[in-house]
Write a protein that holds these residues in place. Structure first.
Motif, short mmCIF file in Angstrom:
data_model
loop_
_atom_site.label_atom_id
_atom_site.label_comp_id
_atom_site.label_asym_id
_atom_site.label_seq_id
_atom_site.Cartn_x
_atom_site.Cartn_y
_atom_site.Cartn_z
N ILE B 254 -2.36 -13.73 -13.54
CA ILE B 254 -3.61 -13.07 -13.17
C ILE B 254 -3.85 -11.91 -14.11
CG2 ILE B 254 -4.80 -11.80 -11.34
CD1 ILE B 254 -3.05 -13.40 -9.33
N PHE B 255 -2.81 -11.11 -14.36
CA PHE B 255 -2.82 -10.12 -15.43
C PHE B 255 -1.40 -9.89 -15.89
CE2 PHE B 255 -1.16 -6.78 -12.82
CZ PHE B 255 -1.90 -6.70 -11.65
N ASP B 256 -1.27 -9.26 -17.06
CA ASP B 256 0.04 -9.08 -17.65
C ASP B 256 0.02 -7.84 -18.52
OD1 ASP B 256 2.37 -11.22 -19.54
OD2 ASP B 256 2.70 -9.59 -18.10
N GLY B 257 1.16 -7.16 -18.64
CA GLY B 257 1.27 -6.02 -19.54
C GLY B 257 0.48 -4.80 -19.11
N VAL B 258 0.18 -4.69 -17.81
CA VAL B 258 -0.58 -3.53 -17.31
C VAL B 258 0.32 -2.30 -17.30
CG1 VAL B 258 -1.64 -2.57 -15.23
CG2 VAL B 258 -2.19 -4.89 -15.95
N VAL B 266 -6.48 -2.06 -11.35
CA VAL B 266 -6.07 -3.41 -10.97
C VAL B 266 -5.69 -3.56 -9.51
CG1 VAL B 266 -5.33 -3.97 -13.32
CG2 VAL B 266 -3.67 -3.05 -11.68
N ILE B 267 -5.33 -2.46 -8.85
CA ILE B 267 -4.88 -2.53 -7.45
C ILE B 267 -5.70 -1.56 -6.61
CG2 ILE B 267 -2.97 -2.09 -5.84
CD1 ILE B 267 -1.07 -3.05 -8.01
N GLY B 268 -6.25 -2.08 -5.52
CA GLY B 268 -6.99 -1.25 -4.58
C GLY B 268 -6.23 -1.16 -3.26
N ASP B 269 -6.65 -0.23 -2.40
CA ASP B 269 -6.02 -0.04 -1.09
C ASP B 269 -7.06 -0.22 -0.01
OD1 ASP B 269 -3.96 2.69 -2.27
OD2 ASP B 269 -3.42 0.59 -1.91
N GLU B 270 -6.70 -1.01 1.01
CA GLU B 270 -7.56 -1.14 2.18
C GLU B 270 -6.88 -0.44 3.36
OE1 GLU B 270 -8.07 -5.12 3.55
OE2 GLU B 270 -9.42 -4.54 5.18
N VAL B 271 -7.66 0.27 4.15
CA VAL B 271 -7.14 0.94 5.34
C VAL B 271 -7.64 0.20 6.57
CG1 VAL B 271 -7.13 3.07 6.68
CG2 VAL B 271 -7.05 3.18 4.18
N ARG B 272 -6.75 -0.06 7.52
CA ARG B 272 -7.13 -0.68 8.80
C ARG B 272 -6.78 0.27 9.93
NH1 ARG B 272 -4.95 -6.82 7.39
NH2 ARG B 272 -6.02 -6.93 5.36
N ARG B 283 -7.61 -6.15 -7.30
CA ARG B 283 -9.08 -5.95 -7.33
C ARG B 283 -9.81 -7.18 -7.85
NH1 ARG B 283 -10.80 -0.92 -6.15
NH2 ARG B 283 -9.33 0.84 -6.36
N SER B 284 -9.21 -7.86 -8.81
CA SER B 284 -9.90 -9.01 -9.41
C SER B 284 -10.10 -10.14 -8.40
CB SER B 284 -9.11 -9.52 -10.61
OG SER B 284 -7.82 -9.96 -10.21
#
Lengths: 161, 477
Positions: B254-258, B266-272, B283-284
């Motif tokens: 999906i991705f590499d070398g980040v 590339v990374i998001g957070d969801e709160v519940r 995110r993608s």
């Protein structure tokens, strides 16, 4: 008589004032650089201490005491026979001895030194009274438990007092 | 009106820290939904504000007693960047690495031997008073010996370079405060071969136990997922540093070398609302499809190879049934965990015969920067730290994303799968309770870390109806 191998296990949390008496004692004994004496200071006893205990003739557990005799108390430690109440965050001296026997085939003589403490709040540093008790305990541990009486008591098969 | 029952399992035992499971049933007794709640709030990210940045690496390791070194080193790597250092001396880098591998070794030993293997050795339905490490001591003394010695060796490695087994002191911004002396090295050298051998024995034991019950274990709490892990530039497993790689369930990248600086991209957070623990997602792929797994399964699935021979053979053996594609079985986390434990032992041995660890150049300095981010593969998976510092050298902002948080959605899904498979009728059986705990333990025994928690939690089980009224309570000692 061959020189006894002595292990000193001092445990407690230095971040809670006098609860750090055990590690403080172990560190002080380490600084004595006594031949045949190994020390370990940690937050708590761990199962892995059973390995070191099995490699020793004598184990001296040192912990802070919230109540009881001043400046310190000494009691014999016997290996646990029932360890069903095991919990990784609560490892008693008796369990360490029990495991040293059941896993590694040797149970050393052992004593628990309870140094009286007074302040256990979230702060570093021993209280003045606890420091005095520590000093008294160290004299006894060094001169009596490790020194003069150790070989004699070992020969008699008694725990160190 | 649809009648529902809520079954709550609280706490989850043999997990360090506390968790709470809620199962909501439909009127017909089928599972409507399962939730793994984290209800503790610790606040490290908040109370570390205002501290001098050079204290951070010592403070944050208090987050955890099983893997403090991971937080210590991850924070130090971030602080290196704030200190203006992008490349340590060879000695400093390798001394930090040997501490990290000692950590992975001892922590994975705890997780596998003490916390997970009793389920495999005694069966999920084995007697509760035997299905623990003491039962292992009594019935499998040789395994108990491996457990104690392997963990002790890992702790000895940590103490040799960090001064203490737990909450050591080694890494400082720009380097380390000591090297590994020849005396310390020689003591460890005398024991490492036995450690490598016993890790290999543990791997054979783990494989045997899994193969003996493969029909059940392969499907237990299992589902396909994406995976995220660090890998070295050449694709090798690298548990200390590397670029971030994400792979799809098929194994496609999906991705590499980040880099750590790209984390928020590339990374998001969801709160519940029903948990203090966040739900990270790629995110993608969006919130619905972007959840992923980290940890040993990801560490083995994401890499192209492992650069130590015994662990590489083990990896090939592990992935062979899937034709080289990712392995998704949740409980195979333990198999992958032992592979990583073996790899860590081999890396420690490799470093013990590397003279660079006795080098005298320990520190590098540079131009101060206002922000630093870093990550590391902790024993439970990818760990990320980011800090912002003001002109007075005080921390103004911190973000800590721990492995269990990254696995949050996956833990929920495993718990739900187990609830669906093992709930019979409307009875809270011991079988159901322990199977749910087995599912959680596959990911993490260390909830206190991910919850950023402080203090004790009341031990209470609550059964509620759809309106929140209490139907029953159950307390555990």
């Amino acid at each position: 008589m061959p020189e006894a191998r002595i292990l000193v296990l001092g445990y407690g949390n230095p971040g809670r004032r006098d609860d750090g008496l055990g590690p403080a004692a172990a560190e002080a004994i380490e600084a004595f650089s006594l031949r045949g004496v190994r020390t370990s200071a940690n937050y708590q006893l761990m199962i892995e201490d059973a390995y070191d205990a099995a490699e020793s003739d004598v184990v001296i557990f040192i912990d802070a005491a919230k109540a009881g005799a001043e400046p310190y108390s000494i009691s014999a430690v016997q290996p646990a026979t029932n360890v069903s109440a095991f919990a990784s965050h609560v490892v008693a001296p008796e369990l360490v001895l029990g495991l040293s026997g059941s896993v590694f085939g040797h149970i050393p003589r052992a004593s628990l030194v309870g140094i009286r403490g007074y302040a256990f709040d979230f702060e570093e540093g021993l209280s003045a009274r606890a420091q005095a008790n520590l000093a008294s305990a160290l004299v006894h541990i060094r001169n009596v438990m490790i020194g003069r009486r150790m070989v004699v008591e070992l020969a008699k098969g008694r725990a160190l007092r | 009106m649809i009648e529902t029952r809520k079954i709550v399992i609280d706490p989850v035992t043999r997990v360090e820290g506390h968790g709470k499971v809620t199962i909501r049933l439909n009127e017909d007794g089928s599972v409507a939904e399962s939730r793994f709640h984290v209800v503790e709030f610790r606040g490290f990210e908040r109370f570390i504000r205002g501290r001098p940045y050079w204290e951070v690496a010592m403070i944050v390791q208090r987050l955890c007693g099983i893997c403090p070194v991971s937080h210590h080193l991850c924070a130090a790597k971030a602080m290196d960047k704030i200190a203006g250092v992008d490349r340590l001396t060879v000695t400093a880098d390798k001394v930090r690495r040997i501490m990290h591998y000692g950590q992975v070794l001892q922590s994975n030993a705890v997780h596998f031997f003490h916390l997970a293997s009793p389920d495999l050795l005694f069966g999920f339905e084995g007697p509760v008073d035997k299905r623990n490490f003491v039962g292992t001591v009594e019935n499998y003394p040789e395994v108990a010996k491996w457990a104690i010695f392997v963990r002790k060796f890992g702790q000895s490695v940590i103490k040799a370079v960090g001064g203490k087994k737990i909450h050591p002191s080694l890494a400082i911004p720009g380097g380390v405060n000591k090297n590994l002396s020849t005396a310390e090295r020689d003591i460890l050298r005398s024991e490492v071969d036995r450690v490598v051998a016993w890790c290999a024995d543990a791997l054979e034991l783990c494989k045997r136990l899994i193969h003996e019950d493969a029909a059940r274990l392969e499907g237990f709490g299992t589902f396909e997922s994406s995976y995220v892990s660090l890998v070295r530039a050449d694709g090798a497993m690298d548990l200390y540093d590397g670029g971030l790689r994400a792979i799809a369930p098929s194994g496609a990248k999906i991705f590499d070398g980040v880099t750590p600086e790209m984390y928020d991209d590339v990374i998001g957070d969801e709160v519940r609302p029903w948990s203090y623990m966040k739900f990270p997602y790629l995110r993608s792929l969006g919130k619905e499809r972007g959840w992923f797994r980290v940890g040993p399964l990801a560490q083995v699935n994401c890499c192209d190879f492992i650069d130590t021979p015994l662990a590489e053979n083990a990896r090939l053996d592990f992935k062979r049934p899937g034709g080289g594609k990712p392995i998704h079985a949740t409980l195979y986390q333990h198999w992958a965990r032992v592979i990583c434990m073996l790899h860590a032992a081999e890396k420690v041995k490799e470093l013990l015969y590397d003279d660079d660890l006795q080098g005298e150049e320990l520190m590098v300095s540079g131009e101060r920067r206002p922000e630093g981010a870093a990550w590391i593969e902790a024993p439970r998976g990818m760990l990320y730290h980011r800090y912002r510092v003001d002109d007075d050298d005080l921390v103004t902002n911190a973000k800590l994303a721990v492995a269990t948080t990254n696995n949050n959605e996956a833990i929920n899904r495993s718990v739900n799968k187990v609830a669906i498979d093992y709930l019979t009728g409307r009875e809270i059986t011991d079988v159901l309770l322990n199977n749910i705990e087995v599912a959680v333990r596959a990911y993490d025994p260390c909830l206190s870390c991910a919850t950023h928690a402080l203090g004790d939690m009341p031990l209470l089980v609550t059964l509620e109806d759809q309106d929140g009224a209490t139907l029953a309570t159950r307390a555990r000692a």
